[in-house]
Each structure stands twice: as C-alpha cells, then as structure tokens.
Design a protein around this motif. Structure first.
Motif, mmCIF file in Angstrom:
data_model
loop_
_atom_site.group_PDB
_atom_site.id
_atom_site.type_symbol
_atom_site.label_atom_id
_atom_site.label_comp_id
_atom_site.label_asym_id
_atom_site.label_seq_id
_atom_site.Cartn_x
_atom_site.Cartn_y
_atom_site.Cartn_z
ATOM 1 N N SER A 2 0.833 -1.200 0.000
ATOM 2 C CA SER A 2 0.000 0.000 0.000
ATOM 3 C C SER A 2 0.874 1.259 0.000
ATOM 4 N N THR A 3 0.277 2.351 -0.379
ATOM 5 C CA THR A 3 0.981 3.635 -0.408
ATOM 6 C C THR A 3 1.445 4.014 0.993
ATOM 7 N N LYS A 4 0.590 3.754 1.968
ATOM 8 C CA LYS A 4 0.924 4.086 3.351
ATOM 9 C C LYS A 4 2.140 3.291 3.835
ATOM 10 N N GLU A 5 2.168 2.010 3.484
ATOM 11 C CA GLU A 5 3.300 1.151 3.868
ATOM 12 C C GLU A 5 4.581 1.610 3.166
ATOM 13 N N ALA A 6 4.473 1.974 1.894
ATOM 14 C CA ALA A 6 5.629 2.457 1.141
ATOM 15 C C ALA A 6 6.161 3.754 1.744
ATOM 16 N N SER A 10 9.835 4.302 3.348
ATOM 17 C CA SER A 10 10.664 5.405 2.853
ATOM 18 C C SER A 10 11.093 6.313 4.001
ATOM 19 N N SER A 11 10.175 6.606 4.900
ATOM 20 C CA SER A 11 10.487 7.448 6.056
ATOM 21 C C SER A 11 11.522 6.784 6.964
ATOM 22 N N ALA A 12 11.363 5.481 7.184
ATOM 23 C CA ALA A 12 12.320 4.744 8.014
ATOM 24 C C ALA A 12 13.704 4.752 7.371
ATOM 25 N N GLN A 13 13.756 4.587 6.045
ATOM 26 C CA GLN A 13 15.038 4.600 5.330
ATOM 27 C C GLN A 13 15.702 5.974 5.421
ATOM 28 N N GLN A 14 14.911 7.028 5.279
ATOM 29 C CA GLN A 14 15.454 8.385 5.389
ATOM 30 C C GLN A 14 15.997 8.625 6.797
ATOM 31 N N THR A 15 15.270 8.147 7.791
ATOM 32 C CA THR A 15 15.715 8.298 9.171
ATOM 33 C C THR A 15 17.036 7.564 9.389
ATOM 34 N N LEU A 16 17.119 6.343 8.871
ATOM 35 C CA LEU A 16 18.354 5.573 9.011
ATOM 36 C C LEU A 16 19.504 6.270 8.286
#
Length: 77
Positions: A2-6, A10-16
């Motif tokens: 889903s878009t929400k999951e994506a 993406s947010s988690a990857q940016q944070t990392l």
C-alpha cells in the motif's frame, strides 16, 4: 504494498540515512547494518547506554585478540 506502507518504509530509510550520517560525523565506526540493528534493539527496549558499553567492550576485546594473535603468529612460524 500500500501507499501508506511504502511511505512508512521510505520514512524509516530516510531516518536511518540521517542517523548513519550523524554516526559518520561522530566517528562511531558503525556500518549501516550494525547501526540499524542497534536502533532496532533500542526501539525494543534495550538501554542505549548499556548497548554502547557492550559495543565498546567488544571493540576492546577485538583489539586485544588481534594484538595477542599478532604477538603469537611470528613465534609459530
């Protein structure tokens, strides 16, 4: 997916990515995978100070074992 999951991934990857950049600036010598593992452990309730102490102790042990190995290697030849 889903878009929400994506968006969450993406947010988690940016944070990392940001945490990894900070880690590099602070010269922690943690690679991205190790940093992600540490973040996950902290998110699951591990005490950050205790985790840092364990990492420091593992590094000290690694240095000591490397020095010990280097000291005994020439004698074995």
């Amino acid at each position: 997916m889903s878009t929400k999951e994506a968006e969450r991934i993406s947010s988690a990857q940016q944070t990392l990515d940001i945490l990894f950049e900070m880690s590099q600036l602070l010269n922690t010598q943690l690679d991205k995978e190790t940093l992600a593992t540490c973040v996950g452990m902290i998110e699951n309730g591990v005490n950050p100070e205790a985790l840092a102490a364990v990492i420091q102790e593992l590094r000290r042990e690694s240095v000591a074992l490397t020095a010990q190995s280097a000291a005994t290697s020439p004698a074995e030849k």
